[in-house]
Scaffold this active site. Structure first.
Site, mmCIF file in Angstrom:
data_model
loop_
_atom_site.group_PDB
_atom_site.id
_atom_site.type_symbol
_atom_site.label_atom_id
_atom_site.label_comp_id
_atom_site.label_asym_id
_atom_site.label_seq_id
_atom_site.Cartn_x
_atom_site.Cartn_y
_atom_site.Cartn_z
ATOM 1 N N ASP A 1 -0.425 6.426 0.389
ATOM 2 C CA ASP A 1 0.693 5.614 -0.081
ATOM 3 C C ASP A 1 1.878 6.497 -0.465
ATOM 4 O OD1 ASP A 1 -1.109 3.558 0.149
ATOM 5 O OD2 ASP A 1 -1.104 3.006 -1.970
ATOM 6 N N ASP A 2 3.061 5.891 -0.486
ATOM 7 C CA ASP A 2 4.277 6.427 -1.111
ATOM 8 C C ASP A 2 5.030 7.451 -0.269
ATOM 9 O OD1 ASP A 2 3.498 4.789 -3.152
ATOM 10 O OD2 ASP A 2 3.168 6.370 -4.629
ATOM 11 N N HIS B 1 9.113 0.008 -3.858
ATOM 12 C CA HIS B 1 7.878 0.158 -4.645
ATOM 13 C C HIS B 1 7.913 -0.605 -5.974
ATOM 14 C CE1 HIS B 1 4.328 2.116 -6.484
ATOM 15 N NE2 HIS B 1 4.011 2.483 -5.243
ATOM 16 N N HIS C 1 4.827 -0.423 2.626
ATOM 17 C CA HIS C 1 4.554 -0.294 1.192
ATOM 18 C C HIS C 1 5.776 -0.722 0.385
ATOM 19 C CE1 HIS C 1 1.838 0.908 -1.917
ATOM 20 N NE2 HIS C 1 2.526 1.963 -2.330
ATOM 21 N N HIS D 1 -2.438 9.482 -2.053
ATOM 22 C CA HIS D 1 -0.978 9.438 -2.072
ATOM 23 C C HIS D 1 -0.420 10.741 -1.500
ATOM 24 C CE1 HIS D 1 -2.184 6.401 -4.967
ATOM 25 N NE2 HIS D 1 -0.986 5.864 -4.842
#
Length: 258
Positions: free
Chosen positions: A49-50, A104, A100, A208
């Site tokens: 993620d991210d 965020h 995603h 991540h």
């Protein structure tokens, strides 16, 4: 005294607890179906993620290549716009790309319009980089509400992806801290081979490669911990897979969908 004055606060607290469970528990299906396992106990889906993160993602791509592992990257739209070439490289190396959101946010706190904007803007960024939008998404912080299922469908997304293991790698100060928190995948794999009950499907690991608050986040500990585990998982015979739009979806009985 009216009993409702006594029961009322307890009932409100109970409802709040149920809402929190539905919003945040990764395998809860109250707010719409999610992908929470791979179809086979022998399949491991490594997800990040991210990102994309120019400081770390290229290191991960090289590490994954070394073990012929394919992963799924859930990207933040504002970062995709900053480095579309890196997104193209991720896809060219055989990895799956997911949504995603654009910035965020906690989607459980947003209404339908804001959810849809966050998803669509990220879809536009991915489509601009790759020529097609994402088919999968992961909600930031893993948080959902009853509106999200409709927002996802309106954005043209086919699957919401959760996980079987989230390591807290964004807190990690060292690989030594993080490595033991990834042991559960080996432990459950060995239990399954002994015939002991585990999940109805295979593992989805949430890591991540970026920091949602800023670009170029330091995730070297995640790279180092994965470098420790990839050869060990390979030796266990695990197959490293990406997540398709239907992989790991479960029926109402909790069995992997085919």
């Amino acid at each position: 005294m009216n009993p409702w004055f006594i029961a009322g606060p307890a009932a409100v607290a109970a409802l709040g607890g149920l809402a929190t469970y539905g919003a945040g528990y990764p395998r809860c299906q109250w707010f719409g179906p999610t992908i929470r396992f791979t179809p086979s106990l022998g399949q491991l889906a490594i997800t990040f993620d991210d990102g994309p993160n120019p400081a770390i993602t290229p290191q991960l791509l090289n590490l994954l290549d070394r073990y012929q592992a394919r992963a799924t990257f859930f990207l933040i739209g504002k970062f995709v716009r900053e480095c579309p070439g890196l997104v193209q490289e991720m896809s060219a190396r055989g990895h799956a790309i997911g949504n995603h959101t654009e910035t965020h946010p906690n989607l459980a706190l947003l209404g339908r319009r804001r959810q849809r904007e966050e998803l669509l803007r990220c879809q536009e960024a991915i489509a601009s980089a790759l020529g097609a939008p994402a088919e999968l998404m992961r909600p930031p912080f893993g948080m959902r509400n009853p509106l999200l299922d409709g927002s996802v469908r309106e954005a043209g997304i086919r699957g919401v992806v959760m996980w079987t293991l989230i390591t807290g790698d964004w807190h990690a100060k060292s690989a030594e801290w993080l490595i033991p928190r990834m042991q559960a995948i080996s432990t459950r794999t060995e239990k399954a081979r002994r015939g002991e009950p585990v999940w109805p499907g295979g593992e989805i690991l949430c890591l991540h490669d970026g920091n949602h608050a800023q670009q170029n986040g330091d995730r070297r500990h995640t790279v180092a911990a994965l470098e420790h585990w990839l050869p060990r998982w390979r030796d266990l015979g695990l197959e490293f897979v990406t997540i398709s739009a239907t992989a790991g979806a479960t029926s109402a009985k909790g069995q992997p969908a085919h």
